[in-house]
Design a protein around this motif. Structure first.
Motif, PDB file in Angstrom:
ATOM      1  N   VAL A  54       0.838  -1.203   0.000  1.00  7.17           N
ATOM      2  CA  VAL A  54       0.000   0.000   0.000  1.00  7.17           C
ATOM      3  C   VAL A  54       0.873   1.252   0.000  1.00  7.17           C
ATOM      4  O   VAL A  54       0.577   2.244  -0.684  1.00  7.17           O
ATOM      5  CB  VAL A  54      -0.956  -0.014   1.214  1.00  7.17           C
ATOM      6  CG1 VAL A  54      -1.684   1.326   1.355  1.00  7.17           C
ATOM      7  CG2 VAL A  54      -1.966  -1.158   1.091  1.00  7.17           C
ATOM      8  N   GLY A  55       1.973   1.221   0.749  1.00  2.00           N
ATOM      9  CA  GLY A  55       2.864   2.374   0.797  1.00  2.00           C
ATOM     10  C   GLY A  55       3.457   2.716  -0.555  1.00  2.00           C
ATOM     11  O   GLY A  55       3.647   3.897  -0.885  1.00  2.00           O
ATOM     12  N   LYS A  56       3.736   1.703  -1.366  1.00  2.24           N
ATOM     13  CA  LYS A  56       4.287   1.970  -2.703  1.00  2.24           C
ATOM     14  C   LYS A  56       3.242   2.635  -3.610  1.00  2.24           C
ATOM     15  O   LYS A  56       3.603   3.462  -4.466  1.00  2.24           O
ATOM     16  CB  LYS A  56       4.805   0.670  -3.316  1.00  2.24           C
ATOM     17  CG  LYS A  56       6.085   0.178  -2.642  1.00  2.24           C
ATOM     18  CD  LYS A  56       6.676  -1.013  -3.346  1.00  2.24           C
ATOM     19  CE  LYS A  56       7.963  -1.472  -2.648  1.00  2.24           C
ATOM     20  NZ  LYS A  56       9.020  -0.436  -2.661  1.00  2.24           N
ATOM     21  N   ILE A  57       1.977   2.320  -3.411  1.00  2.00           N
ATOM     22  CA  ILE A  57       0.924   3.027  -4.152  1.00  2.00           C
ATOM     23  C   ILE A  57       0.900   4.493  -3.725  1.00  2.00           C
ATOM     24  O   ILE A  57       0.791   5.404  -4.569  1.00  2.00           O
ATOM     25  CB  ILE A  57      -0.450   2.370  -3.922  1.00  2.00           C
ATOM     26  CG1 ILE A  57      -0.438   0.905  -4.368  1.00  2.00           C
ATOM     27  CG2 ILE A  57      -1.543   3.140  -4.671  1.00  2.00           C
ATOM     28  CD1 ILE A  57      -1.712   0.147  -4.008  1.00  2.00           C
ATOM     29  N   MET A  58       1.023   4.739  -2.425  1.00  2.00           N
ATOM     30  CA  MET A  58       1.042   6.120  -1.930  1.00  2.00           C
ATOM     31  C   MET A  58       2.246   6.880  -2.475  1.00  2.00           C
ATOM     32  O   MET A  58       2.142   8.063  -2.807  1.00  2.00           O
ATOM     33  CB  MET A  58       1.029   6.117  -0.398  1.00  2.00           C
ATOM     34  CG  MET A  58      -0.258   5.558   0.200  1.00  2.00           C
ATOM     35  SD  MET A  58      -0.152   5.283   1.982  1.00  2.00           S
ATOM     36  CE  MET A  58       0.033   6.946   2.569  1.00  2.00           C
ATOM     37  N   GLU A  59       3.379   6.215  -2.573  1.00  2.00           N
ATOM     38  CA  GLU A  59       4.560   6.861  -3.147  1.00  2.00           C
ATOM     39  C   GLU A  59       4.326   7.238  -4.612  1.00  2.00           C
ATOM     40  O   GLU A  59       4.733   8.325  -5.061  1.00  2.00           O
ATOM     41  CB  GLU A  59       5.761   5.921  -3.038  1.00  2.00           C
ATOM     42  CG  GLU A  59       6.287   5.756  -1.625  1.00  2.00           C
ATOM     43  CD  GLU A  59       7.437   4.786  -1.517  1.00  2.00           C
ATOM     44  OE1 GLU A  59       8.115   4.788  -0.475  1.00  2.00           O
ATOM     45  OE2 GLU A  59       7.668   4.017  -2.470  1.00  2.00           O
ATOM     46  N   GLU A  60       3.658   6.364  -5.333  1.00  2.00           N
ATOM     47  CA  GLU A  60       3.381   6.636  -6.744  1.00  2.00           C
ATOM     48  C   GLU A  60       2.580   7.920  -6.913  1.00  2.00           C
ATOM     49  O   GLU A  60       2.778   8.677  -7.884  1.00  2.00           O
ATOM     50  CB  GLU A  60       2.619   5.457  -7.356  1.00  2.00           C
ATOM     51  CG  GLU A  60       2.264   5.632  -8.825  1.00  2.00           C
ATOM     52  CD  GLU A  60       1.457   4.475  -9.368  1.00  2.00           C
ATOM     53  OE1 GLU A  60       0.979   4.577 -10.525  1.00  2.00           O
ATOM     54  OE2 GLU A  60       1.290   3.459  -8.650  1.00  2.00           O
TER      55      GLU A  60
END
Length: 374
Positions: free
Chosen positions: A211-217
């Motif tokens: 989920v954090g990588k989606i937020m980073e995107e």
């Protein structure tokens, strides 16, 4: 961590605490502290007091009676071990202690004609920029967007935070809400909006990282409590795997645990709560540790903690750029704040500059309260 916080040089003579009263009227509590010299301080009381007042009355209040308020920092250490109060660690201990600290700081501020912020630091931020928090779960992404539009119209905040996941590993409702909502918020509010999300401990390490990588995107500002709050090593694992700053600490009762979380770079944004962590003085120590490591303090705000948080944020140099909006603020309390509306104006709120809390309670309103006893 141990460097003194309270400016005791402002007080030449002893300030002996003569009485501490817990007052209740309808669903609201107040705490009133009086000194032998006739000074008085009054504090708002966190809603947790409904179930914590026996601890307040039997275990915490008696320790402070007859003590010199100038020794407040030592008293905060002493009450922790007095009669094994440390066994109450967490809100059972620190909400009653913070309540008394707030009232004592109001009393001391009135004696010295200084605001609470001036008692514990220098004023760095006379105005606080706010972020608009949306606390709803169990609604669709589209409903969340509608709520944020409505809230932002009133606050005009330039930053927002919303809830993701299911809270403490509970199933998310509706299913798939988070993955749809993260990009939708960015697409709706544009590149200039500062956006954060709070998982409230919804995930295990692997899912938190995904989920954090989606937020980073989608260029989010920080990621709050990706795993349960007391999963310290797992919090560090998530932090190590992501570029987005990890925020946490609203549930944390331990100074030493904050030291570990900061020193091991598990958190980049620290969120000690004024009420849950025991008040401004203990929170100031956490902010100082964070500053040494180049980290920011963005306090969590629990209901009445809003005004105390304003004073705290005003006095720390490493405050985050935006802080949580909690309004309406105690609509059923009768008080006057002469130096601030306490309401957002173009996304900012002015910190009260009057003595102590900067708020004057209507004496007739206070008189309606009854004293709660053991």
């Amino acid at each position: 961590m141990k460097r003194p916080v309270l400016k005791t040089e402002l007080f030449r003579d002893p300030v002996i605490i003569e009485s501490i009263d817990l007052l209740k009227y309808k669903r609201n509590y107040l705490c009133r502290v009086r000194s032998r010299g006739g000074a008085e301080g009054i504090a708002f009381v966190n809603s947790q007091m409904d179930r914590l007042y026996p601890f307040f009355l039997k275990d915490i209040k008696p320790y402070f009676i007859g003590k010199d308020a100038r020794n407040l920092e030592a008293l905060l250490e002493g009450v922790y071990v007095h009669e094994s109060n440390y066994k109450l660690q967490s809100v059972a201990l620190w909400v009653p202690v913070s309540t008394i600290e707030f009232a004592i700081l109001d009393l001391l501020g009135r004696i010295a004609n200084k605001s609470m912020g001036q008692l514990v630091g220098e004023i760095h931020h006379p105005e606080i920029h706010l972020y608009q928090a949306n606390s709803e779960r169990g609604i669709t992404p589209e409903e969340t967007i509608d709520q944020l539009h409505e809230q932002l119209e009133k606050s005009q905040a330039r930053a927002i935070k919303f809830k993701i996941g299911g809270r403490m590993n509970a199933p998310e409702v509706p299913k798939g809400r988070t993955e749809r909502l993260i990009p939708l918020v960015r697409e709706t509010f544009g590149d200039n909006m500062v956006i954060c999300a709070d998982a409230n401990g919804s995930y295990d390490v692997a899912e938190a990282i995904r989920v954090g990588k989606i937020m980073e995107e989608y260029r989010y500002e920080f990621y709050e409590e990706p795993v349960p709050f007391d999963w310290y090593e797992e919090t560090k694992q998530v932090s190590d795997a992501l570029q987005i700053p990890i925020a946490g600490g609203e549930q944390e009762p331990s100074m030493r645990n904050f030291r570990w979380l900061l020193g091991n770079d598990a958190l980049q944004v620290v969120q000690a709560d004024m009420c849950y962590f025991g008040g401004l003085i203990r929170s100031m120590r956490v902010a100082r540790m964070a500053k040494v490591l180049g980290k920011v303090h963005t306090p969590h705000v629990s209901n009445i903690g809003y005004v105390y948080t304003l004073h705290f944020v005003s006095a720390i140099p490493n405050a985050g750029p935006y802080h949580e909006l909690k309004t309406p603020f105690n609509d059923d309390m009768e008080f006057e704040c002469k130096t601030s509306t306490l309401l957002p104006e173009k996304g900012r709120v002015k910190v009260p500059t009057g003595p102590g809390l900067g708020i004057d309670f209507d004496p007739a309103f206070v008189a309606k309260h009854r004293i709660i006893d053991v």
